[in-house]
Design an enzyme around this catalytic site. Structure first.
Site, PDB file in Angstrom:
ATOM      1  CG  ASP A   7     108.909  61.091 107.739  1.00 24.75           C
ATOM      2  OD1 ASP A   7     109.329  61.959 108.529  1.00 24.75           O
ATOM      3  OD2 ASP A   7     107.973  61.291 106.943  1.00 24.75           O
ATOM      4  CE  LYS A  43     106.075  65.110 112.662  1.00 18.95           C
ATOM      5  NZ  LYS A  43     105.128  66.009 111.956  1.00 18.95           N
ATOM      6  CG  MET A  80      98.756  58.071 110.284  1.00 19.22           C
ATOM      7  SD  MET A  80      99.364  59.777 110.308  1.00 19.22           S
ATOM      8  CE  MET A  80      98.298  60.534 109.072  1.00 19.22           C
ATOM      9  N   GLY A 101     102.328  47.200 104.722  1.00 18.15           N
ATOM     10  CA  GLY A 101     102.191  46.846 103.319  1.00 18.15           C
ATOM     11  C   GLY A 101     103.516  46.716 102.597  1.00 18.15           C
TER      12      GLY A 101
END
Length: 423
Positions: free
Chosen positions: A201, A223, A330, A359
């Site tokens: 990812d 993504k 998101m 974070g």
């Protein structure tokens, strides 16, 4: 015996007769190790320790309850002597030497024909350490190497295919946490070190990819909000195709695979196609990223529960109270609409809101406002994903909160009573 005199090797003793002379704790440990290797063990000793008697009573080894005889070495493949009597051990070693049988003499390591290393097993890897005749040094080194293998700091990956009757590999869905490399689990780190293929990812501990061997393939499927260059169905197919080709596949995901990470879909698709799949939980960003800004999702006297949703979800069913924490993942793009939806459901406009970007990363940034002001603040300061939005009174606990928020903070010792402002 010097260290240079040693030729390291590994004995395959499955089904082969071996002899242990001695009945004390050292003999018991050596007998247990030989049994683990599949050897047929005979122990010769007038007295046996409880551990040895237990093995004999269970039929795992043969115990000859008598003194040693020179004929005991006849026909054996390997001898371990550990009587604690140097003269007896020396005689056993000499008898074994005369018949060209390898013997470990526990009484005299310098003249012993063979040494027993400190051993550890990590999966199908056996670590054996000799350290110049210093057993404590060998054990310390063994433990350090084993720990490094277990935590993935040393490469545990296979380079030679092991024939198991099946050509199918495996898939591990690994939650990598919010991005800091120290927040992936030990199990996840180890699986990553064993991977042939990593399907990665955009978020998660990306720095760990730099530690992979050059021949490990990394397939990027990251993504961004509104932009999915590799659709989920294609990701599913990649996982299955790579596993069916015999590879160990790690799907490295940010946060936790089962918290808004579509890990359930990927696991189901793998199983439907006959691929073994393991799910390794991760530190979810829904809880960890607020913690990076000092915001607990629950806090005595402030909130006893929380809801985690994406900014794309309908908020009508979420409790619209400052004492119930709402966490938006998101949620930056639709922050204004989400704030309006919560306000329309009854959430007070002065409810504290915190946004934590990146974070645990060096570029971490915290923005704190109210349900009424936060959308304007976010637009003015250019807040962008990856970010976690926290809505509720728990934001008051953050050290980043404005001072007038903190005066309304509640004590953990006397809940529902505001703390006195610091002088």
């Amino acid at each position: 015996m010097a260290l240079q005199d040693i030729y390291p090797t590994a004995l395959r003793l499955l089904g082969r007769p071996v002899l242990v002379v001695g009945g004390g704790p050292v003999a018991a440990r050596r007998a247990k190790g030989l049994l683990d290797a599949g050897a047929e063990v005979t122990v010769v000793a007038p007295v046996a320790s409880p551990a040895l008697r237990e093995l004999a009573d269970a039929g795992l080894l043969a115990w000859e309850q008598r003194d040693y005889r020179s004929s005991d070495v006849d026909g054996v493949w390997f001898v371990q002597t550990a009587t604690g009597v140097s003269e007896v051990d020396a005689q056993v070693a000499a008898d074994a030497e005369a018949q060209r049988i390898w013997c470990v003499n526990a009484s005299d390591h310098e003249s012993s024909a063979a040494w027993t290393p400190a051993v550890a097993v990590v999966e199908d890897v056996k670590i054996a350490v000799n350290a110049g005749g210093d057993p404590r040094r060998a054990m310390a080194l063994r433990d350090a190497v084993a720990t490094a293998l277990e935590t993935g700091d040393l490469p545990l990956r296979r380079h030679r295919r092991v024939s198991t009757g099946s050509t199918t590999g495996s898939v591990a869905l690994v939650g990598g946490g919010p991005g800091d490399t120290g927040l992936i689990t030990v199990r996840g780190r180890r699986l990553l070190a064993q991977a042939d293929v990593v399907v990665a990812d955009r978020l998660g501990p990306r720095e760990l990819l730099k530690d992979l061997a050059p021949d490990v393939r990394v397939i990027e499927v990251g993504k961004t909000p509104g932009h999915h260059p590799v659709p989920q169905l294609e990701i599913n197919r990649i996982l299955v195709d790579e596993a069916l080709a015999g590879n160990r596949v790690v799907r490295l995901k940010g946060g936790d695979p089962y918290v808004l990470g579509r890990g359930g879909e990927e696991a189901e698709f793998c199983r439907q196609n006959g691929v073994e799949v393991e799910v390794v939980p991760g530190v979810t960003s829904a809880i960890s990223v607020p913690a990076a800004a000092g915001i607990p999702v629950t806090h005595r006297g402030l909130a006893k529960g929380f809801s985690v949703v994406t900014g794309h979800e309908e908020l009508a069913e979420v409790p619209a109270r400052p004492d119930h924490t709402v966490i938006l993942l998101m949620g930056v793009a639709k922050l204004r609409g989400s704030a309006a939806a919560l306000a329309a459901a009854g959430m007070p406009l002065d409810t504290p809101v915190g946004i934590v970007e990146n974070g645990y990363m060096p570029e971490q940034r915290v923005t704190i406002g109210t349900l009424e002001s936060i959308a304007d603040q976010a637009e003015a300061s250019g807040v962008a994903n990856p970010a976690v939005v926290v809505i509720g009174d728990v934001v008051r606990v953050s050290p980043y909160a404005p001072e007038h928020f903190k005066t309304a903070d509640y004590s953990t010792l006397t809940p529902n009573k505001p703390r006195a402002a610091a002088l």
